[in-house]
Design a protein around this motif. Sequence first.
Motif, PDB file in Angstrom:
ATOM      1  N   ASP A  68      -2.532  -5.133  -4.166  1.00 55.80           N
ATOM      2  CA  ASP A  68      -2.353  -3.695  -4.006  1.00 55.80           C
ATOM      3  C   ASP A  68      -3.613  -3.116  -3.356  1.00 55.80           C
ATOM      4  O   ASP A  68      -4.695  -3.149  -3.933  1.00 55.80           O
ATOM      5  CB  ASP A  68      -2.110  -3.075  -5.386  1.00 55.80           C
ATOM      6  N   THR A 126       2.606   2.188  -7.901  1.00 61.44           N
ATOM      7  CA  THR A 126       2.727   0.753  -7.637  1.00 61.44           C
ATOM      8  C   THR A 126       2.444  -0.086  -8.879  1.00 61.44           C
ATOM      9  O   THR A 126       3.177  -1.029  -9.186  1.00 61.44           O
ATOM     10  CB  THR A 126       1.788   0.336  -6.496  1.00 61.44           C
ATOM     11  N   THR A 127       1.392   0.251  -9.628  1.00 60.10           N
ATOM     12  CA  THR A 127       1.042  -0.529 -10.816  1.00 60.10           C
ATOM     13  C   THR A 127       2.195  -0.570 -11.808  1.00 60.10           C
ATOM     14  O   THR A 127       2.547  -1.635 -12.336  1.00 60.10           O
ATOM     15  CB  THR A 127      -0.214   0.046 -11.488  1.00 60.10           C
ATOM     16  N   ARG A 177      -5.262  -5.182  -8.022  1.00 55.90           N
ATOM     17  CA  ARG A 177      -5.408  -3.879  -7.374  1.00 55.90           C
ATOM     18  C   ARG A 177      -6.828  -3.768  -6.839  1.00 55.90           C
ATOM     19  O   ARG A 177      -7.796  -3.809  -7.595  1.00 55.90           O
ATOM     20  CB  ARG A 177      -5.118  -2.736  -8.348  1.00 55.90           C
ATOM     21  N   SER A 207       5.756   1.806  -3.108  1.00 55.65           N
ATOM     22  CA  SER A 207       6.285   1.170  -4.310  1.00 55.65           C
ATOM     23  C   SER A 207       7.800   0.989  -4.239  1.00 55.65           C
ATOM     24  O   SER A 207       8.342   0.020  -4.784  1.00 55.65           O
ATOM     25  CB  SER A 207       5.910   1.983  -5.547  1.00 55.65           C
ATOM     26  N   TYR A 247       0.850  -1.200   0.000  1.00 57.20           N
ATOM     27  CA  TYR A 247       0.000   0.000   0.000  1.00 57.20           C
ATOM     28  C   TYR A 247       0.880   1.242   0.000  1.00 57.20           C
ATOM     29  O   TYR A 247       1.546   1.547   0.993  1.00 57.20           O
ATOM     30  CB  TYR A 247      -0.920   0.016   1.224  1.00 57.20           C
ATOM     31  N   TYR A 260      -1.249  -9.800 -10.484  1.00 55.03           N
ATOM     32  CA  TYR A 260      -1.393  -8.503  -9.823  1.00 55.03           C
ATOM     33  C   TYR A 260      -2.869  -8.185  -9.650  1.00 55.03           C
ATOM     34  O   TYR A 260      -3.639  -8.230 -10.610  1.00 55.03           O
ATOM     35  CB  TYR A 260      -0.705  -7.419 -10.656  1.00 55.03           C
ATOM     36  N   ALA A 298      -5.249  -0.540  -3.165  1.00 60.54           N
ATOM     37  CA  ALA A 298      -5.704   0.723  -3.757  1.00 60.54           C
ATOM     38  C   ALA A 298      -4.676   1.842  -3.589  1.00 60.54           C
ATOM     39  O   ALA A 298      -5.009   2.971  -3.220  1.00 60.54           O
ATOM     40  CB  ALA A 298      -7.051   1.146  -3.165  1.00 60.54           C
ATOM     41  N   SER A 299      -3.424   1.539  -3.903  1.00 58.34           N
ATOM     42  CA  SER A 299      -2.363   2.543  -3.789  1.00 58.34           C
ATOM     43  C   SER A 299      -2.610   3.699  -4.750  1.00 58.34           C
ATOM     44  O   SER A 299      -3.159   3.522  -5.841  1.00 58.34           O
ATOM     45  CB  SER A 299      -1.002   1.913  -4.103  1.00 58.34           C
TER      46      SER A 299
END
Length: 332
Positions: A56, A63-64, A82, A32, A29, A80, A58-59
């Motif tokens: 993830d 991060t993505t 999110r 990154s 979170y 991955y 909801a960063s």
Amino acid sequence: MSAQPAETASGFATEGFDPATATIVAVTYNRSHLLAGLLESIVRMDPKPGHVVVIDNASSDDTTQVVESFRDRLGAELVYRRLQENTGGSGGFSEGMRVAYELGSTWMWLMDDDVEVLPDGLARMGAWAPRFKSIQGRRYDYDGSEFYWQYRVSVPLGIPIPFAPAGFDDAGYRPMNSGCFEGMFIHRDVVRRIGLPDPRFFIYWDDTIYGWLASRVTRSAIVNEFVLKRTREIRQWDMGTRHLNASSNMYRYHIMRNRGIMAHYYRAHGAYRPVYFAIGTAATFVKEIIRLVFVERTVRGTSNLWRGLRDGARIRRDPSFRVMPPLEEAPS
């Protein structure tokens, strides 16, 4: 067909364990830069897991993009996810374990984004896989010192036992009845029987309860194998082998509030002793006051403890609360 004995480049045997059946589950979170360090350490691993699942929460940072930059470098299949909202570590690990289970993973290795995996870490954990189905390895702290984790809990009190021995004998392991999502290595058979981690904890006590549930259905052990290193420095009060880390108002609230959820799990499994549990709750409150005074050098934050205590009592008295169910019924 069972996996054939193998040996990694580091010379560590993995007999009876197929690394490809393991999945690393990492929850992140808005960190990154730390996640990149973890993923880079997975690139260096030998052997590597079959899958790496990144959850993830909801960063709002990059991060993505960081995750995608490793997709062709990991040497393992990357999944991955999110999430639409921040579900805390509890929700992240619950979702990550669900994904790993649905991938068919035999072993699930859980970790936060602020650790790195040592190159032969999976081999070292896999060497114990024929003996145990719930395993905790050891960690180095940020400064390279040995990190001590309280691997035993007093079930009636619902708190860690601070004087559990830190050393190991020739057996190389100690029985445990707790768990820590910063390194928990768990078999799918155990997950099937006890269900997923409870996302309602959000943070704190979730892994303690999950490790305790695991110890009820299998032999659980902490093994004398250093497999992770923490990469984030945390202010702490050094008491020799033991220490107290700095906390936050969010943690303080959930430490007390989640006692109510713990009570339901103990009650559901016939382990709830109201008087002893109340003593454990009072001890937890006092410990957090000590943490405030000696680690954070303040008394501000006590209101979050009182608020958590109040909300935890409400949860404990809620007759509609139900614990997480098994994923599949155990065969008769």
